[in-house]
Design a protein around this motif. Sequence first.
Motif, mmCIF file in Angstrom:
data_model
loop_
_atom_site.group_PDB
_atom_site.id
_atom_site.type_symbol
_atom_site.label_atom_id
_atom_site.label_comp_id
_atom_site.label_asym_id
_atom_site.label_seq_id
_atom_site.Cartn_x
_atom_site.Cartn_y
_atom_site.Cartn_z
ATOM 1 N N VAL A 143 16.108 30.006 48.093
ATOM 2 C CA VAL A 143 17.232 30.572 47.346
ATOM 3 C C VAL A 143 18.319 29.525 47.154
ATOM 4 O O VAL A 143 18.636 28.759 48.076
ATOM 5 C CB VAL A 143 17.819 31.794 48.075
ATOM 6 N N LEU A 144 18.891 29.505 45.963
ATOM 7 C CA LEU A 144 20.070 28.700 45.667
ATOM 8 C C LEU A 144 21.159 29.632 45.173
ATOM 9 O O LEU A 144 20.976 30.352 44.187
ATOM 10 C CB LEU A 144 19.756 27.652 44.597
ATOM 11 N N LEU A 145 22.293 29.658 45.873
ATOM 12 C CA LEU A 145 23.452 30.440 45.448
ATOM 13 C C LEU A 145 24.324 29.600 44.524
ATOM 14 O O LEU A 145 24.591 28.433 44.808
ATOM 15 C CB LEU A 145 24.283 30.868 46.652
ATOM 16 N N VAL A 146 24.776 30.206 43.437
ATOM 17 C CA VAL A 146 25.687 29.530 42.515
ATOM 18 C C VAL A 146 27.039 30.217 42.611
ATOM 19 O O VAL A 146 27.183 31.397 42.276
ATOM 20 C CB VAL A 146 25.159 29.583 41.074
ATOM 21 N N GLY A 147 28.032 29.482 43.095
ATOM 22 C CA GLY A 147 29.343 30.058 43.340
ATOM 23 C C GLY A 147 30.212 30.127 42.098
ATOM 24 O O GLY A 147 29.969 29.476 41.085
ATOM 25 N N MET A 148 31.258 30.935 42.208
ATOM 26 C CA MET A 148 32.192 31.127 41.108
ATOM 27 C C MET A 148 33.596 31.317 41.672
ATOM 28 O O MET A 148 33.771 31.853 42.762
ATOM 29 C CB MET A 148 31.777 32.348 40.284
ATOM 30 N N TYR A 149 34.573 30.849 40.927
ATOM 31 C CA TYR A 149 35.973 31.147 41.203
ATOM 32 C C TYR A 149 36.482 32.085 40.116
ATOM 33 O O TYR A 149 36.053 31.996 38.958
ATOM 34 C CB TYR A 149 36.823 29.877 41.183
ATOM 35 N N VAL A 150 37.394 32.967 40.480
ATOM 36 C CA VAL A 150 38.068 33.782 39.475
ATOM 37 C C VAL A 150 39.358 33.074 39.087
ATOM 38 O O VAL A 150 39.838 32.214 39.818
ATOM 39 C CB VAL A 150 38.367 35.197 40.014
ATOM 40 N N PRO A 151 39.925 33.409 37.908
ATOM 41 C CA PRO A 151 41.162 32.741 37.486
ATOM 42 C C PRO A 151 42.260 32.882 38.528
ATOM 43 O O PRO A 151 42.360 33.907 39.215
ATOM 44 C CB PRO A 151 41.528 33.483 36.186
ATOM 45 N N PRO A 152 43.128 31.874 38.671
ATOM 46 C CA PRO A 152 44.143 31.875 39.728
ATOM 47 C C PRO A 152 45.175 32.979 39.613
ATOM 48 O O PRO A 152 45.846 33.284 40.595
ATOM 49 C CB PRO A 152 44.785 30.494 39.592
ATOM 50 N N ASN A 153 45.305 33.588 38.421
ATOM 51 C CA ASN A 153 46.288 34.662 38.305
ATOM 52 C C ASN A 153 45.859 35.932 39.037
ATOM 53 O O ASN A 153 46.609 36.895 39.131
ATOM 54 C CB ASN A 153 46.589 34.978 36.835
ATOM 55 N N TYR A 154 44.635 35.939 39.579
ATOM 56 C CA TYR A 154 44.228 37.027 40.460
ATOM 57 C C TYR A 154 44.926 36.924 41.812
ATOM 58 O O TYR A 154 44.865 37.843 42.615
ATOM 59 C CB TYR A 154 42.713 36.992 40.683
ATOM 60 N N GLY A 155 45.568 35.789 42.040
ATOM 61 C CA GLY A 155 46.260 35.570 43.312
ATOM 62 C C GLY A 155 45.439 34.670 44.204
ATOM 63 O O GLY A 155 44.214 34.795 44.264
ATOM 64 N N PRO A 156 46.092 33.734 44.896
ATOM 65 C CA PRO A 156 45.356 32.770 45.724
ATOM 66 C C PRO A 156 44.562 33.419 46.845
ATOM 67 O O PRO A 156 43.485 32.952 47.200
ATOM 68 C CB PRO A 156 46.460 31.850 46.266
ATOM 69 N N ASP A 157 45.073 34.517 47.396
ATOM 70 C CA ASP A 157 44.366 35.164 48.503
ATOM 71 C C ASP A 157 43.039 35.735 48.029
ATOM 72 O O ASP A 157 41.991 35.484 48.633
ATOM 73 C CB ASP A 157 45.232 36.270 49.103
#
Length: 225
Positions: A143-157
């Motif tokens: 298995v290979l997991l592909v990560g993602m970030y959400v836009p920063p306006n969702y809040g850093p936490d």
Amino acid sequence: MNWDARAAALVTAAAFALMANPRSAQAEEAQAAQAAQAKASIVVLGDSLSAEYGLPRDTGWVNLLRERLAKERFDYSVANSSISGDTTSGGRARLPAVLDRLKPAVVVVELGANDALRGVPLATTEANLRTIVEASQAAHAKVLLVGMYVPPNYGPDYTQKFHGVYEQLSKEKKVPLVPFLLAGIADKPSMFQSDQIHPTVQAQPLLLENVWPSLKPLLGAPASK
């Protein structure tokens, strides 16, 4: 439009992407199943970022992966089991049939972004991804997991907690992680289509370059020349 501003359109775009999926994952899987009879297979279980949303056919990073494998003489077929707008729940639901039909050697999991856009609890996303990883491993697939970030306006936490789901699962299940599929293009508007959400044709080689270093070690030795 910058990365923050895109977030306002993401939920609506994700819903339309599901209805406007340009390719049939089932049809592609059927073709791959025939090819897989003669060689080991890689399954990409993803969403619109892997399903060639808004792109000419056979120009997405998954097709470029096929070309890379052939060029470097890795004897694998590739099944693109990606559906635009899909969530981890959708991927979890259809995975058993994919595993049974294709019996992949490697499963690339590129899901989760739409969970965040739809407000799915992080615990649900984590549970779904864990089930996908465990089911794939139980079927003797790497298995290979592909990560993602959400836009920063969702809040850093929230942003850090969301990405932390991938990091934790990677460590817990001892699977490699691509930290961010859109690394190197997320802050470049010219690399996105007019919706400023989906990468352009020109961006696809960069997506593959983000995936390849983590995927290559999971493959067997290339065929001798």
